[in-house]
Each structure stands twice: as C-alpha cells, then as structure tokens.
Design a protein around this motif. Sequence first.
Motif, PDB file in Angstrom:
ATOM      1  N   ALA A   1      -6.255  -9.694  -4.122  1.00 28.73           N
ATOM      2  CA  ALA A   1      -5.300 -10.324  -3.216  1.00 28.73           C
ATOM      3  C   ALA A   1      -5.880 -10.437  -1.825  1.00 28.73           C
TER       4      ALA A   1
ATOM      5  N   ASP B   1       1.625  -4.071  -6.519  1.00 29.60           N
ATOM      6  CA  ASP B   1       0.533  -4.321  -5.588  1.00 29.60           C
ATOM      7  C   ASP B   1       1.034  -4.539  -4.167  1.00 29.60           C
ATOM      8  N   GLN B   2       2.341  -4.598  -3.979  1.00 33.77           N
ATOM      9  CA  GLN B   2       2.897  -4.850  -2.662  1.00 33.77           C
ATOM     10  C   GLN B   2       3.478  -3.597  -2.022  1.00 33.77           C
TER      11      GLN B   2
ATOM     12  N   GLY C   1       2.308  -5.871   6.155  1.00 29.48           N
ATOM     13  CA  GLY C   1       3.506  -6.555   5.710  1.00 29.48           C
ATOM     14  C   GLY C   1       4.600  -6.460   6.745  1.00 29.48           C
TER      15      GLY C   1
ATOM     16  N   GLY D   1      -0.024  -9.621  -8.758  1.00 24.43           N
ATOM     17  CA  GLY D   1      -0.461  -8.859  -7.598  1.00 24.43           C
ATOM     18  C   GLY D   1      -1.153  -9.668  -6.534  1.00 24.43           C
ATOM     19  N   GLY D   2      -0.958 -10.980  -6.527  1.00 25.82           N
ATOM     20  CA  GLY D   2      -1.591 -11.799  -5.509  1.00 25.82           C
ATOM     21  C   GLY D   2      -3.054 -12.090  -5.770  1.00 25.82           C
TER      22      GLY D   2
ATOM     23  N   ARG E   1       3.627  -0.319  -0.083  1.00 28.44           N
ATOM     24  CA  ARG E   1       2.731   0.216   0.939  1.00 28.44           C
ATOM     25  C   ARG E   1       2.635   1.730   0.844  1.00 28.44           C
TER      26      ARG E   1
ATOM     27  N   GLU F   1      -4.458 -10.614   1.070  1.00 33.21           N
ATOM     28  CA  GLU F   1      -3.823  -9.772   2.081  1.00 33.21           C
ATOM     29  C   GLU F   1      -3.507  -8.396   1.505  1.00 33.21           C
ATOM     30  N   ARG F   2      -4.388  -7.925   0.635  1.00 29.44           N
ATOM     31  CA  ARG F   2      -4.127  -6.703  -0.115  1.00 29.44           C
ATOM     32  C   ARG F   2      -3.937  -5.491   0.784  1.00 29.44           C
TER      33      ARG F   2
ATOM     34  N   TYR G   1       5.852  -5.913  -8.277  1.00 25.48           N
ATOM     35  CA  TYR G   1       5.886  -5.367  -6.923  1.00 25.48           C
ATOM     36  C   TYR G   1       4.819  -4.295  -6.679  1.00 25.48           C
TER      37      TYR G   1
ATOM     38  N   ASP H   1      10.781   1.302  -0.403  1.00 24.12           N
ATOM     39  CA  ASP H   1      10.779  -0.156  -0.473  1.00 24.12           C
ATOM     40  C   ASP H   1      12.207  -0.628  -0.742  1.00 24.12           C
TER      41      ASP H   1
ATOM     42  N   ASN I   1      -1.845  -1.286   1.035  1.00 28.61           N
ATOM     43  CA  ASN I   1      -1.435  -1.355  -0.359  1.00 28.61           C
ATOM     44  C   ASN I   1      -2.417  -0.549  -1.202  1.00 28.61           C
TER      45      ASN I   1
END
Length: 500
Positions: free
Chosen positions: A352, A438-439, A359, A336-337, A441, A354-355, A436, A455, A407
């Motif tokens: 993260a 945590d990415q 995007g 999750g970054g 939106r 850029e949580r 994916y 997505d 996110n």
Amino acid sequence: MNEKKNYILRAMLDTGLIREGQAIVVGFSGGPDSLTLLTGLHLLSEERGLGLRLVAVHVNHMIRGAAADEDQRRAEEMCREMGIRCRSYVRDCPGYAAEHGMTEEEAGRQIRYGLFLETARELEKETGRRPSIAVAHNADDQSETVLFRIIRGTGVRGLSAMAPSRDIEGYDLIRPLLAVSRKDIESYIGEQGLEPCVDKTNFQDEYSRNHLRLMVIPDIEKNMNPGFRENLRRLADNARDDEDLLAAMAMEAFEKMRLADRETADLEETCEGAESREIQIDARQFADCHRALQSRICRGIFQLLAIEEGFSRNIMGEIASVAASPNPSAELDLPGGCTVRRRYDRLIFSGASERNGIGARGEVSVSVVASPDDVPSPEKGQIIAAFDLEALKKKYPDPLSALEIRNRRPGDFIDIGTGRKKIQDMLVDMKVPREYRDQVRMAAIGSEVLWILPDERMTSGPLSRKGRFSGAYKAEPGQASVVLALVLMRVMCFTEDVSN
C-alpha cells in the motif's frame, strides 16, 4: 499385561520426535490424553533409558470453579508421584476472553501456548538446550479437525490438518500421540490403573467440536462407514504429502521467475526493508505455471505483504488474468491497499502506498511525565496509554525517537503478558474485519507494538473501545519511574474514558 503400554511407547518412538536426552515441556491437563503422554514420556525416560528432561505445565483456566481447582491439585499430585516437575498456573480465562473479544476456548488456547513458550524459554536457560513442547492431540482429534475444516470450507493445506511437528516461535511443537486413537488411550489408562481428571464439558454437546465428536462422527460410523475416522486421518496424511510437494515445487518455480527490483535482489528484504515494497516476477513464466503453483506463489507473496487473510480463489483467478492479459499495463487492486500490475514482461506486486501513514482517525500526542501518578486523567474523547520509559530504555536506547504511529508491517508482534503474539494473529483473534486489518494503526518501536490503537469502525470488541496494550513496560501507580504517555485525541465516537 503391558500390551497397550508397549504399543503406546512404540507409537511415540516411531514418530521420530523423541530423542535421547531431550528436554520437553509437556502440556498437562491431567486428562486421559495428557496423562498418557506424560506417563509415556516418563516411561521412555526411565524404562527405556532415554534420560528425558520433563517439565509439565498445568493451567487452571478458572472456568469450572471447584472442579478446576481439584484438577489442578490432582495434576500436581500425579507429577509428584512420578518425580516430574510441574509448573501450575491459574489464569482468568473468562475475563481474558471478555477483555479481548474472543471465545473462552480461543482465550484458553492463547493463554496455554503462551505459558508453554514461557516455560520453554526458562528451561532452555537452565539446560542450555532448546526444548520441545509436547501436546497430547490424538488420532481422533485429527479426524475431528479434518471434518471440522471440511464443514467450514478449506483447501488442500487445510485438509492436511495437524502436523506431527511444527515451529512455534523457534521451538518444536510435537504431537507424539497423533497416530494413537482415543480407544487405545482409554485401554492404556485402564491397563496401567491410572486415574485421570475428567472434564465433564467434553461430554456436553454445546461446542461445535464436541458435537462432531459426540453426535456426527458416531452416527456416520454406525449408519454409513465404520472406518470413517481412519478415512479422515488418511485424507489428512495424503493432503499433507501433496501439500509438501506442491509447496516445494512452488518455491522452486518462484525462485526461477523472481526478478531483482531496484532496491534489492533479496525477496524478504524487498518486502520488509525496501521503501518500494515491491515483489517482481516474470509474468510469462507465472502465466505458464499450473494453477496450483500460481496459487501457492501468490499466497506466499500475500503473506510477505501482510495481506494473507485477503487471499481467495477469486483473487487468484484475477491475478492470473492480469499475468496472461494482452494488455501490457494491466492492473488489479488487492486487499489492504496493495496492487499488482503488468509492466510488459514483469508482474509487480506493490504494498500500500500510504501503508505507514497516520490517517485521519484521531491524533496521537507523546509526552513524558515524572511518575505513573502524574499521568493526567483522560478528558472526554481521549484515551491514554502509559508505559514505563525506564524499562523501555533498557531494550531501546532512544525509544522516543524510535516510536512510530503506523500501520502493521511483516514481523510485527505484541507482548500479550504470556509471551509474544504476531500482530496478524492478534487482529484475527480480535475479530477485525479482513478489509480493515491493514488500516488499523499502532504505536510501535521497530517490530514491537506497544499499542494497537482503537478504531471507531469496529462496532464491538476491545478494538472499538481502548485497543490493545502491550503486556510489557506497564506503568503501575506508585512506581517511582518516568512514564511515556501516549494520548489519542479527537476520537469522537468513544463514550467511555479508559486509561492503561
């Protein structure tokens, strides 16, 4: 003559889950297990003078056609005969499963528990007391759960299987029959002359759990160990005792090793409120801990960082290596970054960076229109979500200013029409790959998610097409209400136009 009745009532009382004057929402299919549960609670209330306030909830899942309709009629009739209020619901389980990309079994469970919670909230308003929710899992269900988890792969926590009680959105979910075998339930049903509904799918060897129940366990009992079910239950009890002790020890160890970060000394505030999203612990104390405690400490930190699904034994080993490394600035990327890094005597887990970024997978525009009928038809490459702005304002004074495209965060939830569901659980149900989650939106106000955005990386399921809309604040055609319209643009891979 009442040998089994007395045994069942004593077993239910011995759990300590039933209290005098208790309000209880009872999941009631009408089958042998739930009929034993409901009649047992009724007998405790009437014959043993506990004065329970019972409300049965029956759900017709629309899976077995006329048979399901007949089960609903019989369940309602049995409740009338006992003088117990029955709340019956008819829900399109196959349609719900198809819409949300899950199995009918998963959909049915989600729908049922949502309705249990809805009824519990209503009963709480009536009585002024928080009710419990009772379900009819029995000792054989417990054995099957343990074996099923062993086959799929699990640890000590998974081996503990179903607990006699647990919290579900602030309500106690209780299992008063968890120590009662299916054989004893069948004897009780015969002794009392009861006529339960029978779901014939329970005898079809089409589902994995049914295969264990009908084929695997009986074969092991016949050819290897007649006490196999009891041994599985004993394993669950032992694992639960061990897990409770280890969890308590891990919490105590964590409290001693945690360090105040620059924003706040409180762990939960650090995770959920501080911009740094950092959790800091003493690296040396962590490295000196037993691996079993290290694992539970890290799992708890992963949970607070909303990346619990990414936890594994391999990652746990890598984190332990960072903590014990001679390199005072060792680092490791987490799912999750997120990251974990050594800074001399500190081990720092960070969310993260850029949580909350939007995007690059399409842009969302926000507009307000006079009514649902004025929402424009989506153009090619667009998806529109429409919400009743006036209904939103009743809960959020300034929803336009509070709306975020971001996110997920710890504590996020979405209304699924039958109650709230945690975003973490929703993404798991929607089959979103772990890497994916945590990415993905979402459009949210505070912790309430209005729309899990689609997505393009998902190749199947609802998230690849239109995402998931909240079941609240719907803007229906013909309503005279102002509408908040969210338009997702430039999603080139979408082939169908979908509107809310």
